[in-house]
Design an enzyme around this catalytic site. Structure first.
Site, PDB file in Angstrom:
ATOM      1  N   LYS A   1       0.704  -1.207   0.008  1.00  0.00           N
ATOM      2  CA  LYS A   1      -0.078  -0.055  -0.132  1.00  0.00           C
ATOM      3  C   LYS A   1       0.846   1.238  -0.092  1.00  0.00           C
ATOM      4  CE  LYS A   1      -2.549  -2.697  -0.519  1.00  0.00           C
ATOM      5  NZ  LYS A   1      -2.492  -4.204  -0.417  1.00  0.00           N
TER       6      LYS A   1
ATOM      7  N   VAL B   1      -4.755 -10.635  -7.434  1.00  0.00           N
ATOM      8  CA  VAL B   1      -4.565  -9.493  -6.410  1.00  0.00           C
ATOM      9  C   VAL B   1      -3.046  -8.646  -6.502  1.00  0.00           C
ATOM     10  CG1 VAL B   1      -5.203  -8.254  -4.591  1.00  0.00           C
ATOM     11  CG2 VAL B   1      -5.997 -10.693  -4.928  1.00  0.00           C
TER      12      VAL B   1
ATOM     13  N   GLU C   1      -2.393 -14.295 -17.608  1.00  0.00           N
ATOM     14  CA  GLU C   1      -3.260 -15.007 -16.468  1.00  0.00           C
ATOM     15  C   GLU C   1      -3.887 -16.576 -17.170  1.00  0.00           C
ATOM     16  OE1 GLU C   1      -4.614 -14.709 -13.336  1.00  0.00           O
ATOM     17  OE2 GLU C   1      -5.700 -16.578 -13.947  1.00  0.00           O
TER      18      GLU C   1
ATOM     19  N   GLY D   1      -0.777 -17.396  -6.514  1.00  0.00           N
ATOM     20  CA  GLY D   1      -1.358 -17.723  -5.224  1.00  0.00           C
ATOM     21  C   GLY D   1      -0.534 -18.105  -4.145  1.00  0.00           C
TER      22      GLY D   1
ATOM     23  N   HIS E   1     -23.783  15.058   2.493  1.00  0.00           N
ATOM     24  CA  HIS E   1     -23.611  15.688   1.052  1.00  0.00           C
ATOM     25  C   HIS E   1     -22.281  16.741   1.162  1.00  0.00           C
ATOM     26  CE1 HIS E   1     -24.258  17.084  -2.831  1.00  0.00           C
ATOM     27  NE2 HIS E   1     -24.260  18.230  -2.341  1.00  0.00           N
TER      28      HIS E   1
HETATM   29  P1  FAD Z   1       1.464 -14.423   8.065  1.00  0.00           P
HETATM   30  O1  FAD Z   1       1.003 -13.046   7.831  1.00  0.00           O
HETATM   31  O2  FAD Z   1       1.880 -15.137   7.053  1.00  0.00           O
HETATM   32  O3  FAD Z   1       2.389 -14.632   9.006  1.00  0.00           O
HETATM   33  C1  FAD Z   1       2.860 -16.061   9.564  1.00  0.00           C
HETATM   34  C2  FAD Z   1       3.948 -15.723  10.628  1.00  0.00           C
HETATM   35  O4  FAD Z   1       4.307 -17.125  11.133  1.00  0.00           O
HETATM   36  C3  FAD Z   1       5.252 -15.310   9.843  1.00  0.00           C
HETATM   37  O5  FAD Z   1       5.747 -14.157  10.420  1.00  0.00           O
HETATM   38  C4  FAD Z   1       6.286 -16.517   9.731  1.00  0.00           C
HETATM   39  O6  FAD Z   1       7.440 -16.058   9.969  1.00  0.00           O
HETATM   40  C5  FAD Z   1       5.785 -17.226  11.023  1.00  0.00           C
HETATM   41  N1  FAD Z   1       6.082 -18.575  11.105  1.00  0.00           N
HETATM   42  C6  FAD Z   1       5.597 -19.466  10.170  1.00  0.00           C
HETATM   43  N2  FAD Z   1       6.038 -20.722  10.622  1.00  0.00           N
HETATM   44  C7  FAD Z   1       6.580 -20.661  11.818  1.00  0.00           C
HETATM   45  C8  FAD Z   1       7.107 -21.648  12.690  1.00  0.00           C
HETATM   46  N3  FAD Z   1       7.116 -22.909  12.445  1.00  0.00           N
HETATM   47  N4  FAD Z   1       7.632 -21.115  13.821  1.00  0.00           N
HETATM   48  C9  FAD Z   1       7.849 -19.862  13.978  1.00  0.00           C
HETATM   49  N5  FAD Z   1       7.161 -18.856  13.115  1.00  0.00           N
HETATM   50  C10 FAD Z   1       6.683 -19.271  12.047  1.00  0.00           C
HETATM   51  N6  FAD Z   1      -4.336  -9.083   3.256  1.00  0.00           N
HETATM   52  C11 FAD Z   1      -5.356  -7.974   3.058  1.00  0.00           C
HETATM   53  O7  FAD Z   1      -6.252  -8.083   4.011  1.00  0.00           O
HETATM   54  N7  FAD Z   1      -5.033  -6.647   2.530  1.00  0.00           N
HETATM   55  C12 FAD Z   1      -4.178  -6.571   1.847  1.00  0.00           C
HETATM   56  O8  FAD Z   1      -4.074  -5.318   1.435  1.00  0.00           O
HETATM   57  C13 FAD Z   1      -3.226  -7.426   1.556  1.00  0.00           C
HETATM   58  N8  FAD Z   1      -2.404  -7.242   0.675  1.00  0.00           N
HETATM   59  C14 FAD Z   1      -1.159  -8.187   0.674  1.00  0.00           C
HETATM   60  C15 FAD Z   1      -0.149  -8.144  -0.430  1.00  0.00           C
HETATM   61  C16 FAD Z   1       0.786  -8.925  -0.466  1.00  0.00           C
HETATM   62  C17 FAD Z   1       1.929  -8.571  -1.599  1.00  0.00           C
HETATM   63  C18 FAD Z   1       0.807 -10.014   0.055  1.00  0.00           C
HETATM   64  C19 FAD Z   1       1.769 -11.308  -0.305  1.00  0.00           C
HETATM   65  C20 FAD Z   1      -0.293 -10.475   0.889  1.00  0.00           C
HETATM   66  C21 FAD Z   1      -1.364  -9.616   1.119  1.00  0.00           C
HETATM   67  N9  FAD Z   1      -2.354  -9.635   1.913  1.00  0.00           N
HETATM   68  C22 FAD Z   1      -3.572  -8.703   2.319  1.00  0.00           C
HETATM   69  C23 FAD Z   1      -2.569 -11.104   2.663  1.00  0.00           C
HETATM   70  C24 FAD Z   1      -2.198 -11.025   4.013  1.00  0.00           C
HETATM   71  O9  FAD Z   1      -0.794 -10.707   4.134  1.00  0.00           O
HETATM   72  C25 FAD Z   1      -2.289 -12.331   4.755  1.00  0.00           C
HETATM   73  O10 FAD Z   1      -3.557 -12.870   4.627  1.00  0.00           O
HETATM   74  C26 FAD Z   1      -1.869 -12.328   6.126  1.00  0.00           C
HETATM   75  O11 FAD Z   1      -0.633 -11.959   6.476  1.00  0.00           O
HETATM   76  C27 FAD Z   1      -2.089 -13.568   6.846  1.00  0.00           C
HETATM   77  O12 FAD Z   1      -1.913 -13.343   8.008  1.00  0.00           O
HETATM   78  P2  FAD Z   1      -1.296 -14.570   8.957  1.00  0.00           P
HETATM   79  O13 FAD Z   1      -1.291 -14.296  10.521  1.00  0.00           O
HETATM   80  O14 FAD Z   1      -2.154 -15.857   8.855  1.00  0.00           O
HETATM   81  O15 FAD Z   1       0.131 -15.228   8.331  1.00  0.00           O
HETATM   82  P1  NAD Z   2      -4.543 -14.660  -6.306  1.00  0.00           P
HETATM   83  O1  NAD Z   2      -5.280 -15.897  -6.207  1.00  0.00           O
HETATM   84  O2  NAD Z   2      -5.251 -13.422  -5.978  1.00  0.00           O
HETATM   85  O3  NAD Z   2      -4.074 -14.519  -7.895  1.00  0.00           O
HETATM   86  C1  NAD Z   2      -3.619 -15.629  -8.409  1.00  0.00           C
HETATM   87  C2  NAD Z   2      -3.770 -15.824  -9.906  1.00  0.00           C
HETATM   88  O4  NAD Z   2      -2.735 -16.325 -10.727  1.00  0.00           O
HETATM   89  C3  NAD Z   2      -5.091 -16.123 -10.280  1.00  0.00           C
HETATM   90  O5  NAD Z   2      -5.759 -15.275 -11.289  1.00  0.00           O
HETATM   91  C4  NAD Z   2      -4.907 -17.644 -11.136  1.00  0.00           C
HETATM   92  O6  NAD Z   2      -5.753 -18.095 -11.990  1.00  0.00           O
HETATM   93  C5  NAD Z   2      -3.449 -17.183 -11.673  1.00  0.00           C
HETATM   94  N1  NAD Z   2      -2.529 -18.284 -11.856  1.00  0.00           N
HETATM   95  C6  NAD Z   2      -2.482 -19.492 -11.150  1.00  0.00           C
HETATM   96  N2  NAD Z   2      -1.459 -20.298 -12.002  1.00  0.00           N
HETATM   97  C7  NAD Z   2      -1.231 -19.791 -12.962  1.00  0.00           C
HETATM   98  C8  NAD Z   2      -0.306 -20.236 -13.961  1.00  0.00           C
HETATM   99  N3  NAD Z   2       0.328 -21.234 -14.098  1.00  0.00           N
HETATM  100  N4  NAD Z   2      -0.228 -19.097 -15.105  1.00  0.00           N
HETATM  101  C9  NAD Z   2      -0.891 -17.816 -15.003  1.00  0.00           C
HETATM  102  N5  NAD Z   2      -1.719 -17.484 -14.176  1.00  0.00           N
HETATM  103  C10 NAD Z   2      -1.992 -18.544 -12.958  1.00  0.00           C
HETATM  104  O7  NAD Z   2      -3.234 -14.803  -5.719  1.00  0.00           O
HETATM  105  P2  NAD Z   2      -1.951 -13.814  -5.339  1.00  0.00           P
HETATM  106  O8  NAD Z   2      -2.195 -12.636  -6.439  1.00  0.00           O
HETATM  107  O9  NAD Z   2      -0.698 -14.588  -5.466  1.00  0.00           O
HETATM  108  O10 NAD Z   2      -2.137 -13.218  -3.908  1.00  0.00           O
HETATM  109  C11 NAD Z   2      -2.145 -14.373  -2.885  1.00  0.00           C
HETATM  110  C12 NAD Z   2      -2.937 -14.008  -1.707  1.00  0.00           C
HETATM  111  O11 NAD Z   2      -2.709 -12.672  -1.064  1.00  0.00           O
HETATM  112  C13 NAD Z   2      -4.293 -13.999  -2.276  1.00  0.00           C
HETATM  113  O12 NAD Z   2      -5.145 -14.873  -1.727  1.00  0.00           O
HETATM  114  C14 NAD Z   2      -4.942 -12.583  -1.595  1.00  0.00           C
HETATM  115  O13 NAD Z   2      -6.094 -12.903  -0.984  1.00  0.00           O
HETATM  116  C15 NAD Z   2      -3.982 -12.046  -0.885  1.00  0.00           C
HETATM  117  N6  NAD Z   2      -3.578 -10.744  -1.301  1.00  0.00           N
HETATM  118  C16 NAD Z   2      -4.470  -9.688  -1.007  1.00  0.00           C
HETATM  119  C17 NAD Z   2      -4.342  -8.421  -1.130  1.00  0.00           C
HETATM  120  C18 NAD Z   2      -5.341  -7.515  -0.846  1.00  0.00           C
HETATM  121  O14 NAD Z   2      -6.469  -7.846  -0.089  1.00  0.00           O
HETATM  122  N7  NAD Z   2      -5.543  -6.428  -1.260  1.00  0.00           N
HETATM  123  C19 NAD Z   2      -3.286  -8.002  -2.006  1.00  0.00           C
HETATM  124  C20 NAD Z   2      -2.254  -8.902  -2.297  1.00  0.00           C
HETATM  125  C21 NAD Z   2      -2.518 -10.328  -1.779  1.00  0.00           C
END
Ligand code: FAD
Ligand code: NAD
Length: 472
Positions: free
Chosen positions: A57, A190, A210, A278, A451
């Site tokens: 963000k 996403v 995609e 994903g 508004h």
């Molecule tokens: P995580 O945040 O993955 O945290 C897991 C933690 O556990 C990590 O710190 C890891 O190091 C630790 N861990 C794992 N295994 C072990 C172990 N055995 N021992 C000790 N520590 C361990 N979601 C949104 O809602 N809004 C967004 O805008 C958004 N943007 C995103 C953008 C990107 C680029 C990505 C990749 C993801 C985004 N997400 C977003 C998804 C969001 O980040 C995840 O859904 C969220 O972080 C999940 O939280 P969690 O606590 O389940 O796991």
């Molecule tokens: P995603 O599931 O949003 O998108 C992955 C895309 O890759 C899908 O459209 C899928 O059809 C495509 N795909 C899969 N295999 C493929 C292949 N072999 N070739 C081409 N396309 C293929 O997953 P992401 O973008 O990797 O994000 C991972 C997770 O992180 C998501 O579940 C999302 O919820 C979370 N996330 C959330 C936010 C947010 O809330 N704003 C932002 C970033 C990530």
């Protein structure tokens, strides 16, 4: 060996929130996390704070500001010549926001008396009423209750394994020190769309490949169509139905061989490739097999509606279990589990989880899409209103998109709300509230909306369900 009421494994938004809530409820709590930052120091907050929600963000905002100054401000009578950006400064700003928030969790843990332990945790077995949990390179702890919140990791595409330099995941895509000339992203989900937008705004040619024939299938069809039109107009090259066959690195470039939707062989040469196809649940090294923790075919911890696993007093929340991989969903599950452990009635309704894409225009939704209602044979009515007819949106100079509300034909109960347009990420929350309180479209229609405000578009869409929108 220290004993705790609750040991949380993972300090992402699922884990750290579960730990804080447990401590607030008077339970002695430890949280174990292995994440280290580039300086080798523990960095709490998991994927969300370190390489996910927050840094993405930050870059989305910086790059959008650059785009606004470069292209949009002239419509306001503001001109700026020779507009430049300083990528190093942009990245430093992002890193500072991340470090402020990760160290903020350290303070929150101190304030709430959560014991924070660094290292990989492993479930070792049961000992009386306790679970033994090993901490790699550290002491063993014992817990009456364990909360697994180990999150997820990027899915690896066998034909394009990450090298961290030219073929990267989300972490790499948040840290390019030079704007790529040509960036190819595999996966128009996403991450692909958010981070693809960042680098396009900063000057990269961005191509998304995609696999599915449908664009953003989780969104309402009308919204996805509008989004595809908007992103294509901005310059993102989006190929649907693309099959990536092979990826090869040659002299600092990445060659991607793929087949288009018509089956025609194609080739792209990029200087960077982002693979965003994903994420997979992270249970690596957790000791699931040792203790008999049940995982599903996708490697997720199997849990019930209250996030209880098959083992006594072992819970799992967030990305490591079923449901959308979203930070707010993980946190709410964390709160629920802490409250259940404390003997309270924990609750988390997965039918009202908002989904948001922070692109421009933003996309946000909650509840059912029109195609889902059709598939399940639910009789519904629909109301829609465009931002173009809203004074605040026009003043902002950001009036694309619409709000669409779907309500049950008989009861008028709102079943889904879909927004594409300015501040959709904020506007969706009133829809979430409406769904959570089982509101009807008439309830929304009868509420006074300020508004001029963007929320009037939600109001008018609710009126439109009953075919009585005023301003169109
Ligand atoms: P995580 O945040 O993955 O945290 C897991 C933690 O556990 C990590 O710190 C890891 O190091 C630790 N861990 C794992 N295994 C072990 C172990 N055995 N021992 C000790 N520590 C361990 N979601 C949104 O809602 N809004 C967004 O805008 C958004 N943007 C995103 C953008 C990107 C680029 C990505 C990749 C993801 C985004 N997400 C977003 C998804 C969001 O980040 C995840 O859904 C969220 O972080 C999940 O939280 P969690 O606590 O389940 O796991
Ligand atoms: P995603 O599931 O949003 O998108 C992955 C895309 O890759 C899908 O459209 C899928 O059809 C495509 N795909 C899969 N295999 C493929 C292949 N072999 N070739 C081409 N396309 C293929 O997953 P992401 O973008 O990797 O994000 C991972 C997770 O992180 C998501 O579940 C999302 O919820 C979370 N996330 C959330 C936010 C947010 O809330 N704003 C932002 C970033 C990530």
């Amino acid at each position: 060996m220290a004993d705790f009421d609750v040991v949380v494994i993972g300090a992402g938004p699922g884990g750290y929130v579960a730990a804080i809530r447990s401590a607030q409820l008077g339970l002695s709590t430890a949280c174990i996390d292995e994440w280290k930052n580039a300086q080798g120091k523990q960095s709490l907050g998991g994927t969300c704070l370190n390489v996910g929600c927050i840094p993405s963000k930050a870059l989305l905002e910086s790059s959008e500001n650059f785009e606004r100054v470069s292209h949009d401000f002239s419509a306001h009578g503001i001109t700026a010549s020779d507009v430049q950006y300083d990528l190093a400064k942009m990245l430093a700003r992002k890193d500072k926001i991340v470090s402020d928030f990760t160290s903020g969790i350290v303070q929150l843990f101190k304030k709430n008396k959560v014991t924070s332990l660094l290292g990989r945790a492993q479930l070792l077995g049961r000992e009386g009423d306790f679970w033994r949990v090993g901490v790699e390179g550290g002491e063993e702890v014992r817990a009456k209750h364990v909360v697994i919140a180990t999150g997820s990791t990027p899915r690896v595409l066998p034909q394009a394994p990450f090298d961290g330099i030219n073929i990267v995941d989300n972490s790499g895509a948040l840290s390019f020190t030079q704007t790529p000339k040509h960036l190819v992203v595999i996966g128009a989900g996403v991450i692909g769309l958010e981070l693809g937008s960042v680098w396009r705004r900063l000057g990269a040619e961005v191509t998304l490949l995609e696999a599915l024939p449908t664009f953003i299938p989780v969104a309402d069809e009308q919204v996805s169509k509008e989004a595809l039109r908007a992103f294509t107009k901005q310059g993102l090259k989006i190929h649907l139905g693309a099959q990536v066959n092979s990826v090869a690195q040659e002299a600092g470039t990445v060659k991607i061989s793929w087949r288009d939707a018509q089956g025609v062989a194609q080739e792209l040469v990029a200087d960077k490739l982002v693979v965003a196809v994903g994420r997979v649940a992270n249970t690596l090294g957790l000791g699931a097999e040792t203790v008999g923790l049940k995982l599903d075919n996708g490697g997720r911890v199997v849990v019930d509606d209250h996030c209880r696993s098959n083992l006594p007093n072992v819970y799992a929340v967030g990305d490591v279990v079923r449901g959308p991989m979203l930070a707010h969903k993980a946190s709410e599950e964390g709160v629920m589990v802490a409250e259940l452990i404390a003997g309270q009635a924990g609750h988390c309704d997965l039918s009202v989880v908002p989904g948001i894409m922070y692109t421009a225009p933003e996309i946000a939704w909650v509840g059912k899409t029109e195609q889902q209602l059709k598939e399940s044979g639910v009789s519904y009515k629909s109301g829609q209103f465009p931002f173009m007819a809203n004074g605040r949106a026009r003043s902002l100079g950001d009036a694309s998109g619409f709000v669409k509300i779907l309500a049950d034909t008989k009861s008028d109960r709102i079943l889904g709300v879909h927004i594409i347009g300015p501040m959709a990420s904020e506007l969706i929350q009133q829809a979430v509230l409406a769904l959570a309180f089982s509101a009807s479209s008439e309830d929304l229609a009868r509420i006074i909306h300020a508004h001029p405000s963007l929320s009037e578009v939600v109001h008018e869409a609710a009126l439109a369900v009953d075919k009585r929108a005023i301003h169109i």
